[in-house]
Design a protein around this motif. Structure first.
Motif, PDB file in Angstrom:
ATOM      1  N   VAL A  20     -46.791  13.624  -1.694  1.00 26.51           N
ATOM      2  CA  VAL A  20     -47.325  13.133  -0.428  1.00 26.51           C
ATOM      3  C   VAL A  20     -46.321  13.366   0.692  1.00 26.51           C
ATOM      4  N   VAL A  21     -46.746  14.056   1.747  1.00 26.02           N
ATOM      5  CA  VAL A  21     -45.928  14.202   2.944  1.00 26.02           C
ATOM      6  C   VAL A  21     -46.213  12.987   3.822  1.00 26.02           C
ATOM      7  N   VAL A  22     -45.175  12.211   4.134  1.00 21.99           N
ATOM      8  CA  VAL A  22     -45.298  11.024   4.980  1.00 21.99           C
ATOM      9  C   VAL A  22     -44.646  11.334   6.316  1.00 21.99           C
ATOM     10  N   VAL A  23     -45.438  11.271   7.395  1.00 23.43           N
ATOM     11  CA  VAL A  23     -44.960  11.630   8.729  1.00 23.43           C
ATOM     12  C   VAL A  23     -44.904  10.363   9.573  1.00 23.43           C
ATOM     13  N   GLU A  24     -43.681   9.912   9.861  1.00 19.50           N
ATOM     14  CA  GLU A  24     -43.455   8.656  10.593  1.00 19.50           C
ATOM     15  C   GLU A  24     -42.126   8.754  11.320  1.00 19.50           C
ATOM     16  N   ASP A  25     -42.117   8.458  12.635  1.00 20.49           N
ATOM     17  CA  ASP A  25     -40.893   8.583  13.420  1.00 20.49           C
ATOM     18  C   ASP A  25     -40.033   7.329  13.425  1.00 20.49           C
ATOM     19  N   GLU A  26     -40.564   6.182  13.030  1.00 21.13           N
ATOM     20  CA  GLU A  26     -39.769   4.952  12.976  1.00 21.13           C
ATOM     21  C   GLU A  26     -39.072   4.879  11.620  1.00 21.13           C
ATOM     22  N   PRO A  27     -37.723   4.967  11.598  1.00 22.39           N
ATOM     23  CA  PRO A  27     -36.999   5.019  10.322  1.00 22.39           C
ATOM     24  C   PRO A  27     -37.305   3.853   9.381  1.00 22.39           C
ATOM     25  N   GLU A  28     -37.392   2.636   9.926  1.00 23.89           N
ATOM     26  CA  GLU A  28     -37.654   1.478   9.061  1.00 23.89           C
ATOM     27  C   GLU A  28     -39.041   1.569   8.424  1.00 23.89           C
ATOM     28  N   MET A  29     -40.027   1.990   9.206  1.00 23.20           N
ATOM     29  CA  MET A  29     -41.391   2.114   8.693  1.00 23.20           C
ATOM     30  C   MET A  29     -41.463   3.232   7.660  1.00 23.20           C
ATOM     31  N   LEU A  30     -40.776   4.334   7.919  1.00 23.79           N
ATOM     32  CA  LEU A  30     -40.744   5.439   6.968  1.00 23.79           C
ATOM     33  C   LEU A  30     -40.132   4.976   5.646  1.00 23.79           C
ATOM     34  N   ASP A  31     -39.052   4.209   5.723  1.00 20.01           N
ATOM     35  CA  ASP A  31     -38.410   3.692   4.511  1.00 20.01           C
ATOM     36  C   ASP A  31     -39.357   2.789   3.723  1.00 20.01           C
ATOM     37  N   ILE A  32     -40.065   1.904   4.420  1.00 22.07           N
ATOM     38  CA  ILE A  32     -41.011   0.997   3.759  1.00 22.07           C
ATOM     39  C   ILE A  32     -42.099   1.793   3.046  1.00 22.07           C
ATOM     40  N   MET A  33     -42.653   2.769   3.738  1.00 27.16           N
ATOM     41  CA  MET A  33     -43.706   3.574   3.129  1.00 27.16           C
ATOM     42  C   MET A  33     -43.171   4.370   1.940  1.00 27.16           C
ATOM     43  N   GLN A  34     -42.009   4.987   2.105  1.00 23.50           N
ATOM     44  CA  GLN A  34     -41.451   5.802   1.038  1.00 23.50           C
ATOM     45  C   GLN A  34     -41.157   4.964  -0.207  1.00 23.50           C
ATOM     46  N   VAL A  35     -40.504   3.840  -0.032  1.00 20.14           N
ATOM     47  CA  VAL A  35     -40.156   2.987  -1.177  1.00 20.14           C
ATOM     48  C   VAL A  35     -41.406   2.527  -1.915  1.00 20.14           C
ATOM     49  N   ASN A  36     -42.401   2.053  -1.176  1.00 23.77           N
ATOM     50  CA  ASN A  36     -43.610   1.539  -1.818  1.00 23.77           C
ATOM     51  C   ASN A  36     -44.422   2.629  -2.499  1.00 23.77           C
ATOM     52  N   LEU A  37     -44.521   3.790  -1.881  1.00 25.17           N
ATOM     53  CA  LEU A  37     -45.260   4.883  -2.501  1.00 25.17           C
ATOM     54  C   LEU A  37     -44.527   5.413  -3.737  1.00 25.17           C
ATOM     55  N   GLU A  38     -43.202   5.496  -3.664  1.00 23.29           N
ATOM     56  CA  GLU A  38     -42.443   5.949  -4.830  1.00 23.29           C
ATOM     57  C   GLU A  38     -42.538   4.945  -5.975  1.00 23.29           C
ATOM     58  N   GLN A  39     -42.516   3.644  -5.645  1.00 20.59           N
ATOM     59  CA  GLN A  39     -42.683   2.627  -6.695  1.00 20.59           C
ATOM     60  C   GLN A  39     -44.055   2.730  -7.350  1.00 20.59           C
ATOM     61  N   ALA A  40     -45.043   3.226  -6.610  1.00 19.40           N
ATOM     62  CA  ALA A  40     -46.391   3.402  -7.151  1.00 19.40           C
ATOM     63  C   ALA A  40     -46.531   4.722  -7.909  1.00 19.40           C
ATOM     64  N   GLY A  41     -45.458   5.513  -7.965  1.00 22.34           N
ATOM     65  CA  GLY A  41     -45.478   6.731  -8.757  1.00 22.34           C
ATOM     66  C   GLY A  41     -45.699   8.023  -7.993  1.00 22.34           C
ATOM     67  N   TYR A  42     -45.703   7.967  -6.664  1.00 23.70           N
ATOM     68  CA  TYR A  42     -45.888   9.166  -5.856  1.00 23.70           C
ATOM     69  C   TYR A  42     -44.550   9.811  -5.547  1.00 23.70           C
ATOM     70  N   HIS A  43     -44.563  11.124  -5.373  1.00 23.24           N
ATOM     71  CA  HIS A  43     -43.381  11.851  -4.908  1.00 23.24           C
ATOM     72  C   HIS A  43     -43.530  11.997  -3.397  1.00 23.24           C
ATOM     73  N   VAL A  44     -42.612  11.405  -2.630  1.00 24.33           N
ATOM     74  CA  VAL A  44     -42.710  11.382  -1.167  1.00 24.33           C
ATOM     75  C   VAL A  44     -41.805  12.437  -0.551  1.00 24.33           C
ATOM     76  N   VAL A  45     -42.382  13.196   0.374  1.00 19.96           N
ATOM     77  CA  VAL A  45     -41.636  14.154   1.182  1.00 19.96           C
ATOM     78  C   VAL A  45     -41.689  13.614   2.613  1.00 19.96           C
ATOM     79  N   PRO A  46     -40.580  13.050   3.121  1.00 22.56           N
ATOM     80  CA  PRO A  46     -40.604  12.437   4.455  1.00 22.56           C
ATOM     81  C   PRO A  46     -40.432  13.442   5.584  1.00 22.56           C
ATOM     82  N   ALA A  47     -41.117  13.163   6.700  1.00 21.74           N
ATOM     83  CA  ALA A  47     -40.968  13.946   7.929  1.00 21.74           C
ATOM     84  C   ALA A  47     -40.915  12.968   9.091  1.00 21.74           C
TER      85      ALA A  47
END
Length: 130
Positions: free
Chosen positions: A6-33
């Motif tokens: 999953v490519v996650v596109v978010e400019d707010e670092p804190e929000m990007l971190d929250i999304m990345q951590v939760n999606l990775e805990q759910a088993g997704y591979h996150v590619v942040p942008a």
């Protein structure tokens, strides 16, 4: 679907971190942008199963990126979940661009995981019929 990229596109670092951590805990591979231009570069080089997209991004808006995704045959079928604090009118406008899911900020991270799981399973069912 677990293991999806999953490519996650978010400019707010804190929000990007929250999304990345939760999606990775759910088993997704996150590619942040962090913006739309970086997302385009990543999409050109990464094989992804879905995009989680903020609408208000620097350099290339989420609206424009959603349009580009739907115009490019490589990405036309990739499900997009919009995560936004935008007004209803803007969300309605983005729906015309073929976005499959919406989450309104602030949100419960479990809702993001559920929405992503739903659009990925729906995309898998649609491909089975093609």
């Amino acid at each position: 679907m677990e293991g999806s990229r999953v490519v996650v596109v978010e400019d707010e670092p804190e929000m990007l971190d929250i999304m990345q951590v939760n999606l990775e805990q759910a088993g997704y591979h996150v590619v942040p942008a962090r913006d739309g231009v970086e997302a385009c570069r990543l999409l050109d080089t990464a094989n992804c199963d879905a995009v989680v997209l903020d609408l208000e991004l620097p350099r290339l808006s989420g609206f424009r990126l959603a349009t580009l995704l739907r115009c490019d045959p490589r990405w036309r079928g990739v499900p997009v979940v919009v995560v936004t604090a935008s007004h209803f009118e803007e969300v309605e406008e983005i729906a015309d661009k073929g976005v499959q899911g919406f989450i309104t900020k602030p949100f419960d991270p479990a809702d993001l995981v559920s929405q992503l799981k739903y659009v990925l399973s729906r995309a898998g069912r649609m491909q089975a019929y093609e």
